[in-house]
Design an enzyme around this catalytic site. Structure first.
Site, PDB file in Angstrom:
ATOM      1  CG  ASP A 405      11.606  23.832  16.708  1.00 21.36           C
ATOM      2  OD1 ASP A 405      10.523  23.450  17.194  1.00 21.36           O
ATOM      3  OD2 ASP A 405      11.761  24.936  16.159  1.00 21.36           O
ATOM      4  CG  ASP A 470       8.119  30.732  17.497  1.00 20.89           C
ATOM      5  OD1 ASP A 470       8.041  29.686  18.170  1.00 20.89           O
ATOM      6  OD2 ASP A 470       8.596  30.773  16.362  1.00 20.89           O
TER       7      ASP A 470
HETATM    8  C1  GLA Z   1      10.035  27.401  15.582  1.00 18.21           C
HETATM    9  C2  GLA Z   1      10.730  27.776  16.889  1.00 18.21           C
HETATM   10  C3  GLA Z   1      11.482  29.076  16.698  1.00 18.21           C
HETATM   11  C4  GLA Z   1      12.470  28.934  15.560  1.00 18.21           C
HETATM   12  C5  GLA Z   1      11.753  28.524  14.287  1.00 18.21           C
HETATM   13  C6  GLA Z   1      12.722  28.206  13.160  1.00 18.21           C
HETATM   14  O1  GLA Z   1       9.029  28.305  15.274  1.00 18.21           O
HETATM   15  O2  GLA Z   1       9.807  27.886  17.926  1.00 18.21           O
HETATM   16  O3  GLA Z   1      12.150  29.423  17.902  1.00 18.21           O
HETATM   17  O4  GLA Z   1      13.442  28.002  15.915  1.00 18.21           O
HETATM   18  O5  GLA Z   1      10.969  27.361  14.519  1.00 18.21           O
HETATM   19  O6  GLA Z   1      12.091  27.778  12.008  1.00 18.21           O
END
Ligand code: GLA
Length: 653
Positions: A405, A470
């Site tokens: 990520d 998200d």
């Molecule tokens: C980001 C990602 C999420 C999750 C969070 C964790 O927002 O897009 O899917 O993994 O980080 O902190």
């Protein structure tokens, strides 16, 4: 006879004619009968967030507080005259996230509906005629706007029913669940992927998903040397043989019968020949995830039967790492790395190898999470300048999947998000490191679609790539993301999957999803058509009948897992309806008819627009039912936010 009857009727109706209109405050009805989202309840004379009813700075002493997924059914006995109220989002709501729709229905028909309302919007008056209405329904939905939250305190100030005669009463307002998937047969049925990719010389692990009464015996012919199938558990283990394609014939047998199916094991470079199916901890457990939670989720994936439909990955998201900044949980504190520079797990994850071993014992795979930046999106330790050690550590710990990520990478390496070399660099580095491990590790890119990631994800070894920020468990978020995925079809193929983010169906750990039943069918149908990873975000220990039905329909999953690996395209948009189609490996076509609007409408497609020739046999996949031969097209009535998922097979003329 006739005059007598008329006289009798007149005599009976006479008292009613003398009745006077009366008003009843909806807040005085039995609000316990209302349906609500988990954790909320309708409130009398206050908002749902414990504050007075305040709309646009005006306080209302009387009214009804409601929240996401509120529904109140009122029996008016056909004697009500009007419904009046002033509605809006409580001033205490979140200006940034809350958005709400109010709706009034009489005997199933829309009488009034608000536009999407936000905090600060001028309150709207409602004044509707209820003459002849037996059942009045007040309902509210939150999160209709893309990107918005799924919450919002919606207030019905001065909600009043004017009636004559018998006073209106609240009735049980919880709608029956819409279960479409037929019950699982007791006879064996082998499910899940028909093709599985693994790298030569690496440890091999594959659970054969089979539904049907237990005990079940699974046997295989054509299994290459080096692989062993345990007949009782259905787990294949060993060392992946030399590069090549191995045709294996699987047979599952129980007291009631047997099923046989081909499984193609492709030993080669490419992993994830079908979209990964499994679970990720973020949506349901976010910062609270622990080793114990992951283990019990893995056990639930097996015991709830999800494993027998092909769900296999049990992925830890953020918060397994050390986080020394937060002072709200000392269990996150500790040494970030050991004396050799290897990353440590925090105290909530005392034994990573033990955890992955327990997951593997169930025939399942384990996933982990990191970032190329110094800190994860949750502020935990990231892989920056320790990439090699971390890739090695994940492999040594026994992980089979890495979600990588972006998070804080841009704080240490500056660049333009749209600059491809800049966006690719950290992913290429980790891709190469993962490839060097003596384990098969599926590589999931999470950088929200920057620099058209779909165009280069395969080049850096990525198996899946997130395309957006998200997802949330609201219609606005899910549909806003899902229906925007068109255009990436050319980049999707076995081993390379477009990822519109995790699933928001079922119980989200702390409450039920805010998606209603039709919206959940749309979600699973769309993700299946899109050949998206099916990573559940729900608490698998709390699977109710509806959730099982929506996540475990094998004919729907087959669309997702089809070996051809094509992603559906949007074929047509008519007003608020859309048609999406996905070519399948057997020459058939999976087609989704979607209604994004607020009222039931008829949605059609033609063989012409789908570029099909000849009559087609139509199969309703959710109901697993043949609908017969259709000469030139198909039409169905689709409810608000709902869908129909069909599969078309060329019919004999
Ligand atoms: C980001 C990602 C999420 C999750 C969070 C964790 O927002 O897009 O899917 O993994 O980080 O902190």
């Amino acid at each position: 006879m006739k005059p007598t009857f008329t006289l009798l009727t007149a005599l009976l109706l006479a008292p009613l004619a003398m009745l006077h209109a009366a008003d009843i405050a909806v807040s005085s009805l039995d609000l316990k009968l209302a349906a609500n989202s988990t954790g909320y309840r309708a409130t009398a004379n206050s908002s749902n967030v414990g504050k007075p009813i305040t709309l646009g700075g005006v306080n209302y002493a009387n009214g009804l507080g409601s929240h996401s997924r509120f529904r109140l059914a009122i029996d008016c006995h056909g004697m009500a005259k009007r419904f009046t109220a002033t509605v809006g989002v409580n001033d205490a709501g979140s200006k940034q996230y809350d958005n709400v729709v109010f709706r009034v229905e009489g005997d199933g028909k829309k009488l009034w509906m608000s536009p999407v309302m936000k905090v600060g919007d001028a309150p709207l008056p409602i004044d509707v005629d209820l003459t002849g209405v037996n059942q009045l329904v007040l309902w509210l939905r939150c999160g209709e706007l893309p990107g918005g939250g799924a919450d919002g305190p919606g207030d019905w100030a001065n909600a009043t029913i004017t009636y004559e005669g018998e006073a209106p009463v609240a009735v049980d307002s919880v709608l029956p669940r819409k279960i479409l998937t037929p019950p699982e047969a007791l006879t064996p049925r082998i499910n899940g992927a028909r093709v599985y990719g693994a790298r030569p010389g690496n440890p091999f692990l594959f659970y054969v998903p089979v539904t049907g009464a237990r005990p079940m015996k699974v046997t295989a012919s054509g299994l290459p040397n080096g692989l062993i199938l345990d007949s009782a558990s259905g787990i294949i283990t060993g060392t992946t043989p030399a590069a090549g394609t191995y045709e294996v014939k699987l047979t599952a047998t129980n007291a009631r019968g047997s099923d046989t199916r081909e499984l193609q094991i492709v030993s080669g470079e490419t992993l994830a020949l079908t979209p990964p199916m499994g679970f990720n901890s973020w949506n349901g457990f976010s910062r609270k995830v622990t080793q114990e939670i992951m283990l019990t989720q893995a056990e639930a994936m097996a015991s709830s039967g999800l494993r027998d439909h092909g769900y296999a990955y049990v992925n830890i998201d953020d918060f397994w790492e050390v986080q020394n900044k937060a002072d709200w949980d000392v269990k996150l504190h500790g040494a970030e790395r050991d004396e050799q520079g290897r990353i440590n797990s925090n105290a909530r994850f005392p034994d990573m190898p033990g955890l992955t071993a327990a997951i593997h014992k169930l025939g399942l795979k384990a996933g982990i999470y990191s970032t190329p930046g110094p800190t994860t999106c949750g502020g935990c330790v990231g892989s920056w300048q320790h990439e090699e050690k971390d890739a090695q550590r994940f492999s040594d710990w026994g992980f089979d999947y890495l979600k990588y990520d972006w998070c804080s990478y841009n704080t240490v390496v500056q660049g333009k998000y749209e600059d491809k070399p800049y966006a690719m660099k950290p992913y290429a580095q980790m891709g190469e490191l993962l490839r060097k491990q003596k384990r098969d590790i599926v590589y999931s890119l999470c950088q929200y679609g920057m620099a058209n990631v779909w165009e280069w994800a395969a080049e850096v070894g990525g198996n899946t790539w997130r395309t957006t920020h998200d997802i949330g468990d609201s219609w606005g978020s899910m549909a806003g993301i899902g229906f925007k995925q068109g255009g990436h079809e050319a980049f999707v193929k076995p081993g390379c999957w477009n990822d519109p983010d995790m699933m928001v169906a079922g119980n989200m750990g702390y409450r039920n999803t805010n998606l209603d039943d039709d919206e959940q069918y749309t979600h699973v149908s769309l993700w299946s058509l899109l050949a998206a990873p099916l990573l559940l975000g729900c608490d698998m220990r709390q699977m109710d009948e509806f959730t099982h039905n929506v996540l475990c329909n094998d004919e729907v999953i087959e669309v997702n897992q089809d070996p051809l690996g094509r992603m559906a395209s949007r074929i047509a948009t008519h007003g608020e309806t859309q048609v999406w189609a996905k070519p399948m490996s057997d020459g058939s076509m999976a087609v989704g008819l979607f209604n994004l609007g607020d009222e039931t409408v008829s949605v059609s497609t033609t063989w012409n627009e789908l570029k099909l020739t000849g009559p087609q046999q139509v199969r309703d996949l959710w109901r697993q039912k043949d609908l017969g031969k259709q000469a030139g097209g198909f039409t169905a009535d689709i409810p608000r936010h709902g869908c129909m998922l069909i599969r078309l097979f060329l019919a004999k003329q």
